[in-house]
Scaffold this motif. Structure first.
Motif, PDB file in Angstrom:
ATOM      1  N   GLU A  97       0.843  -1.178   0.000  1.00 54.23           N
ATOM      2  CA  GLU A  97       0.000   0.000   0.000  1.00 54.23           C
ATOM      3  C   GLU A  97       0.888   1.241   0.000  1.00 54.23           C
ATOM      4  N   THR A  98       0.305   2.385  -0.231  1.00 51.26           N
ATOM      5  CA  THR A  98       1.066   3.617  -0.367  1.00 51.26           C
ATOM      6  C   THR A  98       0.699   4.588   0.732  1.00 51.26           C
ATOM      7  N   SER A  99       1.699   5.204   1.336  1.00 49.04           N
ATOM      8  CA  SER A  99       1.439   6.169   2.404  1.00 49.04           C
ATOM      9  C   SER A  99       1.254   7.556   1.817  1.00 49.04           C
ATOM     10  N   ALA A 100       0.575   8.409   2.573  1.00 45.11           N
ATOM     11  CA  ALA A 100       0.388   9.799   2.151  1.00 45.11           C
ATOM     12  C   ALA A 100       1.398  10.670   2.866  1.00 45.11           C
ATOM     13  N   GLY A 101       1.408  11.948   2.480  1.00 43.36           N
ATOM     14  CA  GLY A 101       2.246  12.889   3.220  1.00 43.36           C
ATOM     15  C   GLY A 101       3.545  13.171   2.513  1.00 43.36           C
ATOM     16  N   GLU A 102       4.650  13.160   3.257  1.00 37.64           N
ATOM     17  CA  GLU A 102       5.917  13.641   2.740  1.00 37.64           C
ATOM     18  C   GLU A 102       6.391  12.872   1.521  1.00 37.64           C
ATOM     19  N   THR A 103       6.212  11.584   1.519  1.00 34.10           N
ATOM     20  CA  THR A 103       6.683  10.779   0.408  1.00 34.10           C
ATOM     21  C   THR A 103       5.542   9.952  -0.123  1.00 34.10           C
ATOM     22  N   GLY A 104       4.414  10.609  -0.353  1.00 36.43           N
ATOM     23  CA  GLY A 104       3.165   9.910  -0.545  1.00 36.43           C
ATOM     24  C   GLY A 104       3.021   9.036  -1.743  1.00 36.43           C
ATOM     25  N   SER A 105       3.233   9.490  -2.953  1.00 42.68           N
ATOM     26  CA  SER A 105       2.888   8.691  -4.108  1.00 42.68           C
ATOM     27  C   SER A 105       4.096   8.016  -4.679  1.00 42.68           C
ATOM     28  N   GLY A 106       3.857   7.099  -5.609  1.00 40.50           N
ATOM     29  CA  GLY A 106       4.945   6.376  -6.216  1.00 40.50           C
ATOM     30  C   GLY A 106       5.868   7.275  -6.999  1.00 40.50           C
ATOM     31  N   SER A 107       5.413   8.463  -7.387  1.00 41.07           N
ATOM     32  CA  SER A 107       6.249   9.360  -8.170  1.00 41.07           C
ATOM     33  C   SER A 107       6.957  10.393  -7.309  1.00 41.07           C
ATOM     34  N   ILE A 109       9.438  12.143  -4.420  1.00 41.36           N
ATOM     35  CA  ILE A 109      10.809  11.972  -3.958  1.00 41.36           C
ATOM     36  C   ILE A 109      10.812  11.256  -2.608  1.00 41.36           C
ATOM     37  N   VAL A 110      11.673  10.270  -2.437  1.00 37.78           N
ATOM     38  CA  VAL A 110      11.879   9.626  -1.145  1.00 37.78           C
ATOM     39  C   VAL A 110      13.079  10.305  -0.497  1.00 37.78           C
ATOM     40  N   ASN A 111      12.824  11.074   0.531  1.00 33.37           N
ATOM     41  CA  ASN A 111      13.878  11.823   1.204  1.00 33.37           C
ATOM     42  C   ASN A 111      14.485  10.948   2.298  1.00 33.37           C
ATOM     43  N   MET A 112      15.753  10.563   2.105  1.00 34.50           N
ATOM     44  CA  MET A 112      16.449   9.720   3.077  1.00 34.50           C
ATOM     45  C   MET A 112      17.701  10.440   3.572  1.00 34.50           C
ATOM     46  N   ALA A 414      20.912   8.704  -7.954  1.00 34.19           N
ATOM     47  CA  ALA A 414      19.855   8.391  -6.990  1.00 34.19           C
ATOM     48  C   ALA A 414      18.721   9.398  -7.096  1.00 34.19           C
ATOM     49  N   ARG A 415      19.068  10.672  -7.235  1.00 30.78           N
ATOM     50  CA  ARG A 415      18.040  11.701  -7.368  1.00 30.78           C
ATOM     51  C   ARG A 415      17.245  11.496  -8.649  1.00 30.78           C
ATOM     52  N   ARG A 416      17.930  11.128  -9.715  1.00 28.78           N
ATOM     53  CA  ARG A 416      17.223  10.872 -10.971  1.00 28.78           C
ATOM     54  C   ARG A 416      16.208   9.753 -10.801  1.00 28.78           C
ATOM     55  N   ARG A 417      16.509   8.827  -9.894  1.00 27.91           N
ATOM     56  CA  ARG A 417      15.610   7.702  -9.625  1.00 27.91           C
ATOM     57  C   ARG A 417      14.625   8.003  -8.496  1.00 27.91           C
ATOM     58  N   GLY A 418      14.662   9.245  -7.975  1.00 25.59           N
ATOM     59  CA  GLY A 418      13.659   9.660  -6.999  1.00 25.59           C
ATOM     60  C   GLY A 418      14.042   9.529  -5.549  1.00 25.59           C
ATOM     61  N   VAL A 419      15.346   9.467  -5.234  1.00 27.91           N
ATOM     62  CA  VAL A 419      15.786   9.297  -3.842  1.00 27.91           C
ATOM     63  C   VAL A 419      16.850  10.340  -3.523  1.00 27.91           C
ATOM     64  N   ILE A 420      16.736  10.975  -2.354  1.00 30.94           N
ATOM     65  CA  ILE A 420      17.733  11.942  -1.900  1.00 30.94           C
ATOM     66  C   ILE A 420      18.508  11.337  -0.732  1.00 30.94           C
ATOM     67  N   VAL A 421      19.844  11.304  -0.848  1.00 31.97           N
ATOM     68  CA  VAL A 421      20.712  10.842   0.224  1.00 31.97           C
ATOM     69  C   VAL A 421      21.807  11.887   0.430  1.00 31.97           C
ATOM     70  N   THR A 422      22.603  11.722   1.486  1.00 33.73           N
ATOM     71  CA  THR A 422      23.624  12.708   1.829  1.00 33.73           C
ATOM     72  C   THR A 422      25.012  12.148   1.590  1.00 33.73           C
ATOM     73  N   VAL A 440      22.381   7.018   4.457  1.00 43.71           N
ATOM     74  CA  VAL A 440      20.986   6.756   4.112  1.00 43.71           C
ATOM     75  C   VAL A 440      20.166   6.748   5.400  1.00 43.71           C
ATOM     76  N   GLY A 441      19.263   7.719   5.558  1.00 40.55           N
ATOM     77  CA  GLY A 441      18.373   7.754   6.712  1.00 40.55           C
ATOM     78  C   GLY A 441      17.196   6.824   6.498  1.00 40.55           C
ATOM     79  N   LEU A 442      17.056   5.834   7.362  1.00 37.33           N
ATOM     80  CA  LEU A 442      16.029   4.814   7.160  1.00 37.33           C
ATOM     81  C   LEU A 442      14.686   5.188   7.760  1.00 37.33           C
ATOM     82  N   CYS A 443      14.655   6.177   8.654  1.00 30.33           N
ATOM     83  CA  CYS A 443      13.425   6.449   9.394  1.00 30.33           C
ATOM     84  C   CYS A 443      12.643   7.646   8.878  1.00 30.33           C
ATOM     85  N   MET A 444      13.206   8.428   7.961  1.00 29.51           N
ATOM     86  CA  MET A 444      12.450   9.573   7.479  1.00 29.51           C
ATOM     87  C   MET A 444      11.263   9.172   6.599  1.00 29.51           C
TER      88      MET A 444
END
Length: 473
Positions: A97-107, A109-112, A414-422, A440-444
């Motif tokens: 299932e998909t969560s709403a909010g900060e990283t809600g939809s499949g498209s 950005i997943v902020n890690m 990674a950003r091109r694939r939708g993920v932000i890391v430090t 990689v932050g696992l809890c954000m």
């Protein structure tokens, strides 16, 4: 980085708000895509002919609206306008299932980039606790000026909490309350150092420590680290050559490498610090995750300023931190608290004290530990063997990039694939060379499903070495 320059014509109001409004309009109209890196404060100020402070206020306003986000050392990025997130239980929704909010939809950005745990138990308890406080007759004590070190009953509860969950030697007299761990660190440094003094830190260290040293004028020097943390010989050499006032270190779940320093290494570091008269500033915000890790404070309490907070264990927004100080330094710590903040707000401390006393805090920690361990297992099942570094108890992991990846290229892929890391360079002290690695932050991410999506994208990027070669001419 985009060359974005906002059109401010025809807009009225304070200039910083006009810039933020223009940013919002450009995002809404599609001129700025989610994930776009914005100009630096200085660059945009030059283009617009305004002060850097005005751009800083504009970006702060945009961040409050949920339009942008970022991290020191990485930059500021478009996140898009989001509706207020509804707090969700850890690990919810179930996989698939998909969560709403900060990283809600499949498209989305997943902020890690950060370690930002969510607590359904805390959210539920918070409202109930506020109601109880409102009818308790404690209002006068909580909204007036309080003692610089905190109210006595709050310090008593904090000491009990630190002993129970962090295994610290603490009493109500030795615990002084602050506004989060970053403020606790600022207070600890101010108590023992002055601008221009040398402060040692692990060669890769907490970004907040770098920012604090830069703003307060401390001379931060990096010391070599290995798979066990701070290297004793390098620490000894730095003490002998540089005459530092203090050393800042994170022995348990080091930030960013997630290493846990062994007990023998902790004793050796304490012995070296004592030999050279160096104060140990021990950051133990993650200590609750490793019950058998004995803080250095218990080995050398007379030369250690122990700092921690509830940000990673209970709730980041409560902004309650602690300094456990030896008797010889308590008055200096209290003086620093008075100078920097006067006193920590009593209302968050009251909430935390009640949670400690009624068992809510322990339940939140148990839930957080369970979720953190589950996300680590998830990460290690998705990412390639040999790339994940550090303890499996951490809320983050250190991803060591295989050849031919360079960190800047991998971050871009990674950003091109939708993920932000430090990247590791954000944590490097001074001009020290940074390894080709990312944190990689696992809890954000708001759910395990979101975390898994981000981790799979990172794994796919690692498995695409051709992308790593595109920037090589």
């Amino acid at each position: 980085m985009t060359n974005w320059t906002p059109n401010l014509e025809g807009r009225a109001g304070p200039l910083y708000r006009v810039i933020a409004d223009a940013l919002a309009d450009d995002i809404a109209e599609g001129a700025l895509a989610v994930g776009t890196r914005l100009p630096t404060h200085r660059d945009l100020a030059f283009r617009l002919g305004v002060t850097v402070g005005t751009v800083t206020r504009a970006y702060t306003e945009a961040e409050k609206r949920g339009l942008i986000g970022g991290e020191v050392g990485r930059g500021t990025f478009v996140q898009g306008q989001r509706p207020p997130a509804t707090p969700l239980p850890l690990g919810w929704p179930p996989a698939g299932e998909t969560s709403a909010g900060e990283t809600g939809s499949g498209s989305a950005i997943v902020n890690m980039t950060t370690v930002h745990p969510e607590h359904a138990v805390a959210v539920q308890a918070f409202g109930q606790t506020l109601v109880a406080i409102g009818t308790s007759g404690r209002a006068a004590a909580l909204i007036g000026y309080g003692p610089h070190a905190g109210l006595p009953d709050h310090r008593t509860a904090a000491a009990a909490w630190l002993e129970r969950q962090h295994r610290v030697q603490a009493t109500a007299d030795s615990v002084l309350l602050t506004t989060g761990a970053q403020n606790a660190l600022a207070v600890a440094l101010a108590a023992v150092a002055r601008p221009g003094d040398v402060i040692l830190a692990e060669r890769l260290t907490n970004i907040g420590t770098k920012a604090l040293a830069a703003t307060q004028g401390y001379h931060l020097e990096g010391v070599a680290i290995d798979e066990h943390g701070l290297v004793p010989d390098a620490f000894d050499s730095a003490c002998r050559r540089l005459g530092p006032k203090a050393v800042y270190l994170v022995p348990t779940l080091q930030n960013p490498t997630a290493v846990v320093m062994p007990a023998a290494r902790r004793r050796e570091i304490a012995e070296i610090a004592r030999r050279y008269g160096v104060i140990l500033i021990e950051d133990d915000v993650f200590g609750f995750m490793v019950p058998d890790a004995r803080p250095i404070q218990t080995i050398a309490p007379d030369i250690t300023l122990y700092v921690s907070s509830v940000s990673k264990s209970l709730a980041a927004g409560l902004r309650l931190g602690f300094v456990v100080a030896p008797a010889e330094l308590r008055s200096r710590v209290e003086t620093a608290i008075r100078a920097l903040q006067y006193s920590a707000p009593a209302l968050p401390a009251e909430v935390v004290a009640r949670w400690i006393q009624d068992g809510t805090a322990d339940r939140i920690v148990a839930t957080q530990r369970e979720e953190d361990l589950a996300r680590q297992r998830l990460a290690r099942s998705i990412l390639p063997a040999g790339t994940v570094y550090g303890s499996s108890a951490a809320q983050h992991l250190w991803l060591v990039l295989p050849e031919p990846w360079r960190r800047e290229d991998f971050i871009g892929e990674a950003r091109r694939r939708g993920v932000i890391v430090t990247g590791a360079d954000a944590f490097a002290v001074g001009r020290a060379s940074a390894p080709h690695a990312v944190r990689v932050g696992l809890c954000m991410p708001r759910s395990r499903d979101e975390a898994a999506r981000g981790l799979r994208a990172l794994a796919d990027a690692l498995d695409a070495p051709a992308a790593a070669m595109l920037s090589i001419v």
